[in-house]
Scaffold this active site. Structure first.
Site, PDB file in Angstrom:
ATOM      1  N   TYR A 151      -3.861   0.305  22.480  1.00  0.00           N
ATOM      2  CA  TYR A 151      -2.953   1.409  22.170  1.00  0.00           C
ATOM      3  C   TYR A 151      -1.638   1.021  21.488  1.00  0.00           C
ATOM      4  CZ  TYR A 151      -6.027   3.912  25.351  1.00  0.00           C
ATOM      5  OH  TYR A 151      -7.113   4.457  25.949  1.00  0.00           O
ATOM      6  N   GLU A 171     -19.276   1.686  30.423  1.00  0.00           N
ATOM      7  CA  GLU A 171     -18.771   2.939  30.992  1.00  0.00           C
ATOM      8  C   GLU A 171     -18.896   4.054  29.973  1.00  0.00           C
ATOM      9  OE1 GLU A 171     -14.192   3.228  30.923  1.00  0.00           O
ATOM     10  OE2 GLU A 171     -14.606   1.100  31.283  1.00  0.00           O
ATOM     11  N   ASN A 231     -16.740   7.514  28.727  1.00  0.00           N
ATOM     12  CA  ASN A 231     -15.514   8.301  28.788  1.00  0.00           C
ATOM     13  C   ASN A 231     -15.818   9.738  28.396  1.00  0.00           C
ATOM     14  OD1 ASN A 231     -13.407   5.999  29.074  1.00  0.00           O
ATOM     15  ND2 ASN A 231     -14.706   5.349  27.389  1.00  0.00           N
TER      16      ASN A 231
END
Length: 323
Positions: free
Chosen positions: A221, A275, A277
């Protein structure tokens, strides 16, 4: 992702962003960009931060649909989805059950393994765990992370048994549910998935190359050193295999609307699911918009597409039915 969407047909739209999770700052940035895109397209769009306003205010806003740009707890875990279901406000993304499942990495793995999908072996860690037994099962290095956090928050790569307790302690500060996961060395990929059920489909695969292979919060980020490749550079057969795996992973969890699966491909060419999201980021560093652009869909078009997919999941009722 074809077909023109009339912005006026979306009605009065609320963009939910911010919230109370550890990912609040990312959500604020995602949501503000989504809100700006909707307004650019002529949508009657309004921002709403659940951390600063009550659910009563949300109900009194008389919104026709909600675009969820919340990340992490209270936004991606089924909580806000349940509130919207009870209010009768159609919303974007997955429903209550799929959101809760996907948010919990331990439950996600249990579902994937029950369906024969490849995901790294893991151990649930609880206070007083046997470090030696964990290392004997998973080997070293291994990954320790909270079960219900995103953006790599609380994640540690453990290289020796003596460091396992400290890694657990850090993850435990985020979530009492902690997992240790077998470390897979290989290419890091991410794959956005759109749609629902048998109509779900994958967007182009993105290959991620982070400094020293460390795709942490900073490299996701903040920094600009991470490289993203879309087209991925994978051969067609492997790209197709990865996409198929991600669509199945999305389907068996019952996801809807959109999502993004994270995958590692080892040296033998085997893809491993990490995973899924259900409320991916939509910042200028985010990957779903990057993949969409590679398929010919710009940011504003993508946001409209997502907003138009809003519906009530519990009853199977979409906005058009409601009207």
């Amino acid at each position: 992702m074809t077909g023109r969407i009339d912005p006026k047909s979306l009605g009065k739209v609320v963009v939910l962003y911010g919230g109370k999770s550890a990912e609040r700052e990312v959500s604020l940035k995602s949501g503000s960009m989504v809100l700006a895109a909707l307004k650019r397209q002529g949508v009657d769009a309004h921002g709403f931060d659940p951390a600063e306003h009550s659910m009563v205010e949300l109900l009194e806003g008389h919104f026709d649909r909600a675009v969820i740009s919340l990340h992490g707890r209270f936004g991606e875990d089924g909580t806000i989805q349940g509130a919207l279901e009870s209010f009768g406000i159609p919303y974007t993304g997955s429903g209550v059950t799929a959101s809760a499942l996907a948010m919990d990495k331990i439950l996600t793995k249990a579902v994937w393994l029950s369906e024969g999908l490849s995901t790294p072996d893991y151990v649930r860690l609880q206070p007083g765990f046997d470090a030696k037994a964990v290392v004997q099962r998973l080997g070293l290095p291994l990954i320790v992370k909270p079960a219900q956090e995103g953006s790599t928050l609380g994640l540690t790569k453990v290289k020796c048994e003596e460091d396992l307790q400290a890694a657990f302690d850090m993850a435990y500060r985020y979530d009492p549910n902690v997992l240790a996961e077998k470390f897979i060395s290989g290419m890091e990929l991410t794959v956005p998935v759109m749609g629902e059920g048998q109509g779900a489909y994958a967007l182009p695969v993105i290959r991620i190359q982070a400094p020293d292979g460390n795709y942490d919060y900073h490299n996701k980020y903040i920094g600009n050193e991470t490289q993203y490749f879309c087209p991925s550079g994978l051969d067609d057969a492997l790209e197709s295999r990865v996409k198929d795996l991600c669509v199945k992973a999305y389907q068996v969890l019952g996801c809807a609307g959109w999502g993004r699966a994270d995958v590692l491909v080892d040296a033998q060419g085997t893809p491993w699911l990490l995973e899924l999201n259900t409320s991916p980021g939509m910042t200028d560093h985010s990957l779903v918009p990057m993949s969409a652009r590679a398929s010919g869909v710009d940011y504003d078009q993508l946001v409209l597409k997502i907003a138009a997919s809003a519906r009530l999941k519990a009853s199977g009722q979409n906005l058009e039915d409601k009207r």
